[in-house]
Design a protein around this motif. Sequence first.
Motif, PDB file in Angstrom:
ATOM      1  N   THR A  28       0.835  -1.192   0.000  1.00 22.64           N
ATOM      2  CA  THR A  28       0.000   0.000   0.000  1.00 22.64           C
ATOM      3  C   THR A  28       0.875   1.249   0.000  1.00 22.64           C
ATOM      4  O   THR A  28       2.095   1.162   0.160  1.00 22.64           O
ATOM      5  N   GLY A  29       0.248   2.403  -0.188  1.00 21.84           N
ATOM      6  CA  GLY A  29       1.003   3.644  -0.172  1.00 21.84           C
ATOM      7  C   GLY A  29       1.683   3.869   1.172  1.00 21.84           C
ATOM      8  O   GLY A  29       2.820   4.334   1.237  1.00 21.84           O
ATOM      9  N   ALA A  30       0.971   3.521   2.265  1.00 14.28           N
ATOM     10  CA  ALA A  30       1.545   3.688   3.603  1.00 14.28           C
ATOM     11  C   ALA A  30       2.738   2.763   3.796  1.00 14.28           C
ATOM     12  O   ALA A  30       3.755   3.148   4.382  1.00 14.28           O
ATOM     13  N   GLU A  31       2.649   1.519   3.284  1.00 11.31           N
ATOM     14  CA  GLU A  31       3.761   0.575   3.397  1.00 11.31           C
ATOM     15  C   GLU A  31       4.954   1.059   2.574  1.00 11.31           C
ATOM     16  O   GLU A  31       6.113   0.924   3.002  1.00 11.31           O
ATOM     17  N   SER A  32       4.681   1.606   1.403  1.00  7.51           N
ATOM     18  CA  SER A  32       5.754   2.123   0.553  1.00  7.51           C
ATOM     19  C   SER A  32       6.489   3.265   1.251  1.00  7.51           C
ATOM     20  O   SER A  32       7.727   3.297   1.275  1.00  7.51           O
ATOM     21  N   ALA A  33       5.720   4.188   1.836  1.00  5.84           N
ATOM     22  CA  ALA A  33       6.343   5.311   2.547  1.00  5.84           C
ATOM     23  C   ALA A  33       7.153   4.820   3.738  1.00  5.84           C
ATOM     24  O   ALA A  33       8.251   5.317   4.006  1.00  5.84           O
TER      25      ALA A  33
END
Length: 232
Positions: free
Chosen positions: A87-92
């Motif tokens: 997810t975007g949060a995991e990527s960040a």
Amino acid sequence: MTQDEAVLLLEYVAAACPAQRIGEFTPDVWGELFAPYSLDEARAAVIVVASQQPFVAPADVITEIKARRSERIELANIVYDGDPLETGAESAANIREIIRAAGDGLTGPSSIAGSLGTAERLALPPGADHDPYEGRAAAARAAIGRMPAGRDSSTDPRSRPCRRCGAAPGSSCTTAGRRRQDVHPVRLEDTKRTAAGLPLLDHDQAEARIKAAAAAALALTRDDQEQEAVAS
């Protein structure tokens, strides 16, 4: 840094600056201020600050720590390819993890790191999720292991010491105590000669050669300008 390590750091400061006053609650304050950093990097920063001034202020030490961390992150040449399953949060979160690892010096100079997937998270050693520093180390090793080797450090001038200002490998050159955006010409010259398998020139000869090349380039530019002026 733990509270006990903050006490050790202050003992180190007291040894370097005997005239510096350390009060009863100083270890508590320093423990809070240096909580995000390791004892080793704080102690290395104290050496630099104490060599430049008679007293060591926490702000000066933290500024030095951040400067060295920025250098390591810059030299790590981090490239993040991402993971289509995250997810975007995991990527960040993965990007932040790798940047922190680079700042800690865990990725090494001129390395390329990528994403940390689910398999790598599951492969973390027992207890790593309870120790942020060990977790970052394991995360960095797992991420780097999945990526191709980094660029050849033999062509990076910062991978060798500078004979002009004495900068250590991995550190930026300095002029009058201030960090340079580029390296000294002699450091670049040494890097090129080493990569070509040639012996290093005498320091004075290298400086003279660089100045002569710069003067020749300047003279050539002036000749071109004069010819253009005549032709016009």
